[in-house]
Design a protein around this motif. Structure first.
Motif, PDB file in Angstrom:
ATOM      1  N   GLU B 164      35.193  53.611  33.685  1.00  0.00           N
ATOM      2  CA  GLU B 164      36.026  53.333  32.511  1.00  0.00           C
ATOM      3  C   GLU B 164      36.875  52.085  32.719  1.00  0.00           C
ATOM      4  N   MET B 165      37.378  51.940  33.941  1.00  0.00           N
ATOM      5  CA  MET B 165      38.199  50.760  34.235  1.00  0.00           C
ATOM      6  C   MET B 165      37.364  49.477  34.067  1.00  0.00           C
ATOM      7  N   LEU B 166      36.169  49.474  34.640  1.00  0.00           N
ATOM      8  CA  LEU B 166      35.337  48.277  34.562  1.00  0.00           C
ATOM      9  C   LEU B 166      34.865  48.001  33.137  1.00  0.00           C
ATOM     10  N   GLU B 167      34.539  49.074  32.424  1.00  0.00           N
ATOM     11  CA  GLU B 167      34.099  48.887  31.031  1.00  0.00           C
ATOM     12  C   GLU B 167      35.222  48.323  30.170  1.00  0.00           C
ATOM     13  N   THR B 168      36.423  48.836  30.405  1.00  0.00           N
ATOM     14  CA  THR B 168      37.576  48.348  29.635  1.00  0.00           C
ATOM     15  C   THR B 168      37.817  46.870  29.929  1.00  0.00           C
ATOM     16  N   LEU B 169      37.774  46.519  31.212  1.00  0.00           N
ATOM     17  CA  LEU B 169      37.980  45.106  31.582  1.00  0.00           C
ATOM     18  C   LEU B 169      36.893  44.226  30.979  1.00  0.00           C
ATOM     19  N   ASP B 170      35.672  44.738  30.969  1.00  0.00           N
ATOM     20  CA  ASP B 170      34.547  44.000  30.388  1.00  0.00           C
ATOM     21  C   ASP B 170      34.771  43.775  28.889  1.00  0.00           C
ATOM     22  N   GLU B 171      35.165  44.849  28.199  1.00  0.00           N
ATOM     23  CA  GLU B 171      35.413  44.740  26.751  1.00  0.00           C
ATOM     24  C   GLU B 171      36.563  43.773  26.447  1.00  0.00           C
ATOM     25  N   GLU B 172      37.542  43.763  27.334  1.00  0.00           N
ATOM     26  CA  GLU B 172      38.708  42.897  27.132  1.00  0.00           C
ATOM     27  C   GLU B 172      38.422  41.454  27.531  1.00  0.00           C
ATOM     28  N   GLY B 173      37.255  41.193  28.086  1.00  0.00           N
ATOM     29  CA  GLY B 173      36.895  39.846  28.526  1.00  0.00           C
ATOM     30  C   GLY B 173      37.587  39.451  29.808  1.00  0.00           C
ATOM     31  N   GLN B 174      37.933  40.429  30.631  1.00  0.00           N
ATOM     32  CA  GLN B 174      38.650  40.162  31.870  1.00  0.00           C
ATOM     33  C   GLN B 174      37.747  40.247  33.097  1.00  0.00           C
ATOM     34  N   SER B 175      36.575  40.800  32.907  1.00  0.00           N
ATOM     35  CA  SER B 175      35.708  41.011  34.056  1.00  0.00           C
ATOM     36  C   SER B 175      34.267  41.128  33.568  1.00  0.00           C
ATOM     37  N   PHE B 176      33.361  41.365  34.473  1.00  0.00           N
ATOM     38  CA  PHE B 176      31.982  41.653  34.065  1.00  0.00           C
ATOM     39  C   PHE B 176      31.423  42.760  34.953  1.00  0.00           C
ATOM     40  N   LEU B 201      41.998  49.887  46.498  1.00  0.00           N
ATOM     41  CA  LEU B 201      43.127  50.702  46.041  1.00  0.00           C
ATOM     42  C   LEU B 201      44.372  49.813  45.980  1.00  0.00           C
ATOM     43  N   ARG B 202      45.069  49.859  44.867  1.00  0.00           N
ATOM     44  CA  ARG B 202      46.345  49.168  44.748  1.00  0.00           C
ATOM     45  C   ARG B 202      47.358  50.198  44.278  1.00  0.00           C
ATOM     46  N   ASN B 203      48.399  50.382  45.045  1.00  0.00           N
ATOM     47  CA  ASN B 203      49.387  51.440  44.769  1.00  0.00           C
ATOM     48  C   ASN B 203      48.697  52.801  44.611  1.00  0.00           C
ATOM     49  N   ASN B 204      47.748  53.040  45.457  1.00  0.00           N
ATOM     50  CA  ASN B 204      46.982  54.292  45.461  1.00  0.00           C
ATOM     51  C   ASN B 204      46.210  54.541  44.177  1.00  0.00           C
ATOM     52  N   LYS B 205      45.926  53.473  43.453  1.00  0.00           N
ATOM     53  CA  LYS B 205      45.101  53.595  42.234  1.00  0.00           C
ATOM     54  C   LYS B 205      43.871  52.720  42.400  1.00  0.00           C
ATOM     55  N   ASN B 206      42.770  53.172  41.806  1.00  0.00           N
ATOM     56  CA  ASN B 206      41.553  52.371  41.861  1.00  0.00           C
ATOM     57  C   ASN B 206      41.795  51.045  41.156  1.00  0.00           C
ATOM     58  N   SER B 207      41.286  49.989  41.723  1.00  0.00           N
ATOM     59  CA  SER B 207      41.522  48.674  41.116  1.00  0.00           C
ATOM     60  C   SER B 207      40.370  47.724  41.450  1.00  0.00           C
ATOM     61  N   ASN B 220      27.171  38.294  51.567  1.00  0.00           N
ATOM     62  CA  ASN B 220      27.637  37.220  52.443  1.00  0.00           C
ATOM     63  C   ASN B 220      28.929  36.578  51.956  1.00  0.00           C
ATOM     64  N   GLY B 221      29.700  37.306  51.208  1.00  0.00           N
ATOM     65  CA  GLY B 221      30.984  36.743  50.833  1.00  0.00           C
ATOM     66  C   GLY B 221      31.738  37.596  49.827  1.00  0.00           C
ATOM     67  N   PHE B 222      32.945  37.158  49.558  1.00  0.00           N
ATOM     68  CA  PHE B 222      33.814  37.906  48.653  1.00  0.00           C
ATOM     69  C   PHE B 222      34.652  36.913  47.860  1.00  0.00           C
ATOM     70  N   ILE B 223      34.718  37.118  46.567  1.00  0.00           N
ATOM     71  CA  ILE B 223      35.566  36.272  45.717  1.00  0.00           C
ATOM     72  C   ILE B 223      36.694  37.149  45.177  1.00  0.00           C
ATOM     73  N   PRO B 224      37.937  36.874  45.529  1.00  0.00           N
ATOM     74  CA  PRO B 224      39.028  37.739  45.035  1.00  0.00           C
ATOM     75  C   PRO B 224      39.190  37.621  43.520  1.00  0.00           C
ATOM     76  N   VAL B 225      39.681  38.671  42.939  1.00  0.00           N
ATOM     77  CA  VAL B 225      39.788  38.728  41.481  1.00  0.00           C
ATOM     78  C   VAL B 225      40.713  37.623  40.947  1.00  0.00           C
ATOM     79  N   GLU B 226      41.682  37.223  41.766  1.00  0.00           N
ATOM     80  CA  GLU B 226      42.628  36.181  41.353  1.00  0.00           C
ATOM     81  C   GLU B 226      41.905  34.843  41.120  1.00  0.00           C
ATOM     82  N   ASP B 227      40.798  34.632  41.823  1.00  0.00           N
ATOM     83  CA  ASP B 227      40.069  33.364  41.697  1.00  0.00           C
ATOM     84  C   ASP B 227      38.803  33.500  40.842  1.00  0.00           C
ATOM     85  N   SER B 228      38.786  34.498  40.020  1.00  0.00           N
ATOM     86  CA  SER B 228      37.508  34.777  39.347  1.00  0.00           C
ATOM     87  C   SER B 228      37.481  34.433  37.859  1.00  0.00           C
ATOM     88  N   LYS B 229      38.571  33.796  37.351  1.00  0.00           N
ATOM     89  CA  LYS B 229      38.613  33.519  35.903  1.00  0.00           C
ATOM     90  C   LYS B 229      37.415  32.671  35.468  1.00  0.00           C
TER      91      LYS B 229
END
Lengths: 480, 381
Positions: B164-176, B201-207, B220-229
């Motif tokens: 639900e979290m990922l779907e909401t972010l996807d619908e909001e245009g914040q993620s894919f 986990l951020r503040n004991n919540k899924n994120s 072979n790598g990781f892109i943090p969400v802060e750099d993903s716009k």
């Protein structure tokens, strides 16, 4: 001339058969006239005023013998009477409610129709209730029914062909149609089938209907039931053939296709878009009534994958303590629904609501509390039952009530594969049927756009033509 | 009925009964199965750990092997073994009922597991008809036991919550998001990579914490969400982000939505190049100062210019990161190139061509400033 001895012999013969025939003798100069009739079938006041009284007055003063012709011409006042000479038919006439006047001085006799049969007043519809339409409908008396039709339809081309069916009952059956509209093939076929009926008696139109079906093993109805005189009128105007049976308050209508079973009188009288909406609801209702419990079984037992996860959990939670599997549960609850429906039909009206409450609320609540059935299954069964009442002509839902159980078994054994398989069988059967030559699934198969549109939305202003699948003689309703 | 007809009916009946009976025996009502909500796979100490979150439909389950209270809506089981099969087999031994995989919302893989077994597991999903192909796949940086325990204590389904979290972010245009079927599609082309959302986990919540880059068969790598716009601008249809643009002492907050994206490949003299065109719609929402500010056309032009530059740089960095740092086409530029130059594509090694491709970025921003009414009104007075 009838010999005196023959006259006495015939009279004795009629009296000796214990047919509860009343005899009234009126002497005249060198002769005697005998009236024979069945008191219960006679308008006695009219008999006295139109026949007995004039005869006595004349005979007591006349100095010469009278005969049948002279009696009709100058003595009796009855409007519907005729001369007959076939002695073998005397009993038949009397039994059919006529008064027969035999003359000792004449070989001809008079048949007088002053029949009066006790019948109900014109009732309100019981099968096809409407909010807006007329409230008069057929009774068990064929003359009353004919009067209702004639009152609405003053066309000179109306044809009423009466015949007798039943060797013993001699029930009057009238085939009614409009000469320059109805399809001749249909009329001929109906008349042919009626003429070929060889049975001792017909008491109701339902019995006649069974003789008019295409096949003795036919499950789906191809003849409609007409209770309302306004619907009879509309059907005749469309080009259909109506069959009235004396003693039955329900007329038969042919041909009738599958889609026409979904038409209600209100569709004609209300706003056409509301009519469209209601027709769609009725189509959905029959699909729902027929398939929903099977779909429940298929989803619960075979194809749980099609459920969203949260529904799957809810469904599992509802069923977790239920002892029956989905198929057994659905079969049992559908059986109880049918039991309830049958009980409600048979019990007196006064205790009907009580049976409904006991069946629906007490048993339903108790079954859920005892966790015998899943609450969802109970909702499905009751909604399915409710949906089955939404079809205007109840005869269509009856085959589906039977087939529903077979569909449940197929689905319970093979899931959606069995469901589809059985639906295909039914569809194949429906497509292969016809109603007096008209394809049963018309206008869907064979497809006709005009009729298809008309099967959804009906309006006199929008439909200048009659249904094309009926192949009527006069295809247009309005001249534009 | 004729004799032949009777024989035919008897034959049909006889053939149907075993078929019906066989099918009947195979069916299983939904409540007679253990409904799995999510599965997590981890690799620790050279062993595969198999975690399963199961809906507690009875509400009073008291079996061994579960690690939380029996009153919870969801209970989780785990097992481990040398192979996925062994771990799964051991899990089945703990279950009361047959496992039902049709309700799984999320497949969670730890980085350790994904590094070695991602491809194996994806191919397994392809052949396994029990799973929905729409199931979401995520990578987690958290120890699965901790992830399940924390969610379980709050009576939250990990599977539902992440989906639900990922779907909401996807619908909001914040993620894919990426479903299993989409990943299998990407996997079928050996020359390309893909991104998998990464959950922490951020503040004991899924994120959502970022995206794991899968190149070929391994992470072979990781892109943090802060750099993903910019990644979101490149990969989703209707991305929408808020930018803060400094201009003449004010910091303006601007809502920026992508209206149109066009990726135009070209191939000349053996060189691959891409023209990336982005049309943005920007809404100036508010500034950070109370000082009246007349947001006139010149100001609009100035802010637009700065915003355009920010967006262009972000996109450029994102493309360069894919080309130079990861050397992996997780942006799926190959889709565009392959359609336009199918024969050339067949004859080239895209894995080597993509990092060398030249990329021209053209960004257009249309900024509407009507949202600054209070500022304008003050100045007019």
């Amino acid at each position: 001339m009838l010999k005196r001895s023959d006259f006495e012999k015939i009279a004795d013969s009629i009296k000796s058969k214990n047919l509860d025939i009343t005899e009234r003798s009126i002497p005249f100069h060198h002769g005697m006239v005998k009236l024979f009739y069945i008191m219960q079938l006679m308008d006695r006041a009219a008999l006295v005023e139109s026949v007995v009284k004039p005869l006595i007055l004349h005979c007591s003063s006349a100095q010469e013998p009278i005969n049948a012709q002279m009696t009709i011409d100058t003595i009796i006042f009855a409007d519907d009477c005729r001369l007959e000479s076939d002695i073998s038919k005397i009993e038949e006439y009397i039994l059919s409610g006529m008064a027969v006047a035999l003359f000792s001085t004449d070989e001809e006799y008079i048949v007088i129709n002053i029949k009066k049969i006790e019948h109900r007043m014109i009732p309100t519809p019981q099968l096809t209730y409407t909010i807006r339409g007329p409230q008069d409908c057929f009774t068990e008396n064929i003359d009353v029914n004919l009067s209702l039709i004639r009152y609405r339809l003053k066309d000179k081309n109306i044809q009423i062909k009466k015949s007798e069916v039943g060797v013993r009952s001699k029930t009057i059956v009238a085939v009614i149609y409009i000469e320059d509209i109805a399809n001749k093939t249909v009329v001929t076929e109906i008349q042919k089938r009626i003429e070929s009926i060889d049975v001792d008696g017909i008491g109701e139109s339902g019995e006649l209907q069974s003789f008019l079906l295409n096949s003795k093993m036919q499950l789906f109805p191809n003849i409609g039931l007409i209770e309302r005189s306004d619907m009879a009128f509309h059907s005749l105007i469309e080009g259909k053939v109506l069959v009235l049976v004396d003693g039955s308050g329900i007329a038969l209508l042919a041909p009738k296709t599958f889609s026409e079973f979904f038409y209600s009188c209100d569709d004609r009288y209300d706003n056409k878009f509301f009519g469209l909406f209601m027709r769609l609801i009725r189509y959905a209702a029959i699909i729902f009534a027929f398939t929903v419990s099977s779909i429940y079984v298929a989803i619960t037992s075979f194809h749980t994958d099609i459920l969203p996860s949260d529904y799957a959990i809810s469904l599992a939670e509802m069923r977790v303590n239920v002892p029956f599997n989905a198929l057994m549960g659905a079969l049992t609850i559908e059986f109880i629904s049918e039991l309830l429906r049958e009980a409600l039909l048979r019990v007196p009206k006064q205790i009907g609501p009580a049976v409904g409450i006991v069946g629906a609320i007490v048993i339903g609540q108790a079954a859920i509390a005892a966790e015998i059935f899943s609450p969802l299954l109970l909702i499905i069964a009751s909604t399915s039952l409710l949906a089955s009442f939404a079809i205007p002509d109840y005869t269509l839902i009856n085959p589906f009530r039977i087939l529903k159980f077979i569909l449940l078994l197929f689905t319970g054994m093979l899931g959606f594969y069995g469901f589809t398989l059985f639906l295909t069988f039914i569809l194949a059967q429906l497509v292969s049927l016809n109603s007096f030559g008209v394809p049963y699934l018309a206008p869907w198969a064979p497809f006709n756009f005009y009729d298809f549109k008309r099967s959804l939305i009906y309006s006199l202003t929008m439909d200048p033509k009659r249904p094309q699948y009926l192949s009527t003689k006069d295809r247009t309703r309005t001249k534009r | 009925m004729k004799k032949s007809g009777k024989i035919f009916l008897i034959l049909v009946f006889t053939l149907c009964i075993p078929a019906f009976a066989a099918a009947c025996a195979d069916s299983k009502d939904i409540h007679e199965q253990s409904i799995l909500m999510s599965i997590c796979l981890d690799k620790k100490d050279d062993e595969i750990y198999y975690y399963a979150e199961i809906a507690n439909i009875t509400g009073s389950n008291k079996d061994e092997g579960k690690s939380s209270s029996a009153d919870r809506k969801y209970i989780f089981y785990y097992s481990h073994g040398k192979t996925i099969h062994e771990a799964r087999r051991k899990l089945y031994m703990q279950l009361e009922r047959r496992a039902y995989y049709g309700a799984i919302r999320t497949l969670i893989l730890t980085e350790n597991f994904a590094k070695e077994h991602l491809v194996e597991y994806l191919y397994r999903l392809r052949t396994d008809e029990l799973y929905r192909k729409k199931t979401m796949i995520v990578i987690t940086t958290v120890d699965p036991e901790k992830l399940f325990k924390i969610n379980n204590e709050n009576d939250i389904s990990v599977g539902f919550s992440i989906e639900e979290m990922l779907e909401t972010l996807d619908e909001e245009g914040q993620s894919f998001t990426r479903t299993t079927s989409r990943m299998l599609e990407n996997l079928s082309s050996s020359y390309t990579g893909f991104l998998i959302p990464c959950i922490g986990l951020r503040n004991n919540k899924n994120s959502l914490v970022g995206y794991s880059v899968v190149n070929g068969t391994t992470i072979n790598g990781f892109i943090p969400v802060e750099d993903s716009k910019a990644l979101v601008f490149l990969k989703t249809d209707k991305p929408r982000f808020f930018y803060t643009v400094p201009y003449k002492g004010n910091e303006f907050t601007i809502e920026t939505s992508l209206k149109k994206r066009k990726i135009e490949p070209s191939y000349e003299d053996g060189n691959v190049s891409f023209d990336l065109k982005f049309d943005f719609e920007a809404k100036l929402l508010y500034g950070d100062k109370k000082t009246p500010y007349n947001f006139d056309d010149i100001s609009n032009e100035g802010v637009t210019k700065i915003l355009t530059e920010i967006l262009k740089n972000e996109i450029k960095d994102a493309v360069l990161e894919a080309q130079k740092h990861f050397k992996c086409d997780y942006l799926q530029f190959d889709d565009e190139f392959r359609v336009k130059f199918p024969e050339e594509f067949e004859s080239m090694d895209w894995q080597n061509e993509f990092p060398e491709a030249s990329v021209n970025i053209d960004v257009k921003v249309v900024l509407s400033g009507s949202w600054m009414m209070d500022f304008e009104t003050d100045v007019r007075k």
